[in-house]
Write a protein that holds these residues in place. Structure first.
Motif, PDB file in Angstrom:
ATOM      1  N   UNK A 193     -70.851  45.150 -11.776  1.00 28.82           N
ATOM      2  CA  UNK A 193     -71.326  43.854 -11.292  1.00 28.82           C
ATOM      3  C   UNK A 193     -72.856  43.803 -11.332  1.00 28.82           C
ATOM      4  N   UNK A 194     -73.478  44.887 -10.871  1.00 31.61           N
ATOM      5  CA  UNK A 194     -74.944  44.937 -10.846  1.00 31.61           C
ATOM      6  C   UNK A 194     -75.524  44.872 -12.255  1.00 31.61           C
ATOM      7  N   UNK A 244     -75.950  30.738  -9.792  1.00 33.23           N
ATOM      8  CA  UNK A 244     -74.819  31.659  -9.946  1.00 33.23           C
ATOM      9  C   UNK A 244     -75.265  33.104  -9.743  1.00 33.23           C
ATOM     10  N   UNK A 245     -76.443  33.442 -10.254  1.00 33.78           N
ATOM     11  CA  UNK A 245     -76.971  34.795 -10.080  1.00 33.78           C
ATOM     12  C   UNK A 245     -77.225  35.077  -8.603  1.00 33.78           C
ATOM     13  N   UNK A 282     -75.358  37.921  -3.712  1.00 34.24           N
ATOM     14  CA  UNK A 282     -74.883  37.886  -2.332  1.00 34.24           C
ATOM     15  C   UNK A 282     -73.501  38.525  -2.216  1.00 34.24           C
ATOM     16  N   UNK A 283     -72.616  38.209  -3.156  1.00 30.61           N
ATOM     17  CA  UNK A 283     -71.261  38.780  -3.133  1.00 30.61           C
ATOM     18  C   UNK A 283     -71.297  40.294  -3.360  1.00 30.61           C
ATOM     19  N   UNK A 284     -72.240  40.743  -4.162  1.00 30.35           N
ATOM     20  CA  UNK A 284     -72.387  42.178  -4.388  1.00 30.35           C
ATOM     21  C   UNK A 284     -72.758  42.889  -3.090  1.00 30.35           C
ATOM     22  N   UNK A 285     -73.660  42.288  -2.324  1.00 31.19           N
ATOM     23  CA  UNK A 285     -74.030  42.868  -1.026  1.00 31.19           C
ATOM     24  C   UNK A 285     -72.845  42.859  -0.070  1.00 31.19           C
ATOM     25  N   UNK A 302     -69.689  43.032  -0.905  1.00 32.85           N
ATOM     26  CA  UNK A 302     -68.766  44.072  -1.360  1.00 32.85           C
ATOM     27  C   UNK A 302     -69.219  45.441  -0.871  1.00 32.85           C
ATOM     28  N   UNK A 303     -70.516  45.674  -0.909  1.00 28.68           N
ATOM     29  CA  UNK A 303     -71.071  46.938  -0.429  1.00 28.68           C
ATOM     30  C   UNK A 303     -70.819  47.108   1.062  1.00 28.68           C
ATOM     31  N   UNK A 304     -70.991  46.038   1.837  1.00 31.13           N
ATOM     32  CA  UNK A 304     -70.747  46.090   3.279  1.00 31.13           C
ATOM     33  C   UNK A 304     -69.266  46.291   3.581  1.00 31.13           C
ATOM     34  N   UNK A 305     -68.395  45.671   2.771  1.00 23.42           N
ATOM     35  CA  UNK A 305     -66.952  45.843   2.956  1.00 23.42           C
ATOM     36  C   UNK A 305     -66.557  47.297   2.735  1.00 23.42           C
TER      37      UNK A 305
END
Length: 245
Positions: free
Chosen positions: A189-190, A222-223, A228-231, A233-236
C-alpha cells in the motif's frame, strides 16, 4: 500392590481434592502441553502408586509424553492411526488389572510393553479421540473405586486443558499469519501511495488545462484518503496484537 491407592479415608480424600485444586490453578501459568503433563504427573505421584503415566496426544503432531522416573520423555507417536475411537465404547476407560502384556491391545502401545496393569482413559473432544491417558503398574494391581475416580477427574481436567492449549496455539498461529498479511499489505500500500505521490509531483511541474487539473485534485484527495487508511491499518494491527497478549 493391590489396593495401593493412598486415598483411603475421608481426610485423605479431602487432601487429594486440595492437591487437585492446586494442580488446576497451576495450569493457568503453563503454556505448553508438555509442562502441563509434567505438573500433572507430579500430583499423580503424590496421590497414586502408579509406576508410569503416559499421555498420548493424537492429531497432526502425534506425540506421547512418558513419565516414569526422572525427567518427562517426549516421543513421536508412530501408531496413532491404530489408536482410534474403536478402542473405547461409550467413552469408558479400559481397565486391565492383570495380563495387559498378553492382551492384543498391548501391541498398540509400544511404551507399555513391560506393564501388567493399566487404566487407559480416552480424551475426547467434538472431533473425536484427542488423546489417551495411561496410568500403569508393572505388577498386578487391583484398582479401587476411589482410585478410578481420582484418575478420571485428572483425565477429564487434563483433556479440557489440552483443548484450551491447542486452541490458543491455533489463535497464535492465525495471529502470526495476520501480522504477516497486514505487514505485506502496508508495504504494498505504501509503495502504491508513494508512486502516486511521485506522479502528482511530476504533474505539478506540467502545464495542465482546467479538466486535467480537476482530475489531479481528485487524485490528490485519493492519496490523502489512502494515507489515512494506511495509518488506520497500522493501528488496527497494533490493537490486535495488544488484545491477543
Amino acid at each position: 500392590m493391590e489396593g495401593s491407592i493412598r486415598v483411603a479415608h475421608l481426610t485423605e480424600v479431602n487432601e487429594a481434592l486440595k492437591n487437585l485444586s492446586q494442580l488446576f490453578q497451576s495450569w493457568r501459568e503453563i503454556r505448553s502441553i508438555k509442562d502441563t503433563f509434567t505438573e500433572t504427573t507430579r500430583i499423580i505421584e503424590q496421590l497414586l502408586d502408579y509406576d508410569m503415566a503416559v499421555l498420548y496426544l493424537l492429531g497432526e503432531k502425534g506425540l506421547c509424553f512418558i513419565k516414569t522416573t526422572g525427567e518427562l520423555e517426549e516421543r513421536e507417536l508412530q501408531t496413532q492411526k491404530i489408536l482410534n475411537e474403536k478402542l473405547f465404547k461409550n467413552s469408558s476407560p479400559l481397565i486391565y488389572e492383570a495380563g495387559f502384556q498378553e492382551s492384543t491391545i498391548s501391541q498398540q502401545f509400544d511404551e507399555l510393553q513391560d506393564i501388567a496393569s493399566v487404566i487407559l482413559i480416552p480424551l475426547l473432544n467434538k472431533k473425536g479421540l484427542q488423546g489417551i491417558l495411561a496410568c500403569a503398574s508393572k505388577e498386578r494391581h487391583s484398582f479401587s473405586s476411589q482410585e478410578l475416580l481420582i484418575t478420571q477427574i485428572i483425565a477429564d481436567a487434563l483433556n479440557s486443558r489440552i483443548s484450551i492449549l491447542l486452541y490458543q496455539e491455533f489463535l497464535e498461529q492465525n495471529n502470526k499469519e495476520l501480522r504477516s498479511i497486514t505487514k505485506r499489505m502496508r508495504h504494498d500500500f505504501a509503495n502504491d501511495i508513494q508512486a502516486l505521490a511521485l506522479g502528482m509531483e511530476l504533474l505539478a511541474t506540467t502545464e495542465l488545462n482546467k479538466e486535467q487539473k480537476k482530475y489531479v485534485e481528485i487524485l490528490d484527495k485519493s492519496i490523502t484518503s489512502a494515507t489515512k487508511k494506511l495509518r488506520e491499518l497500522k493501528e488496527l494491527k497494533k490493537k490486535v496484537e495488544r488484545d491477543y497478549q
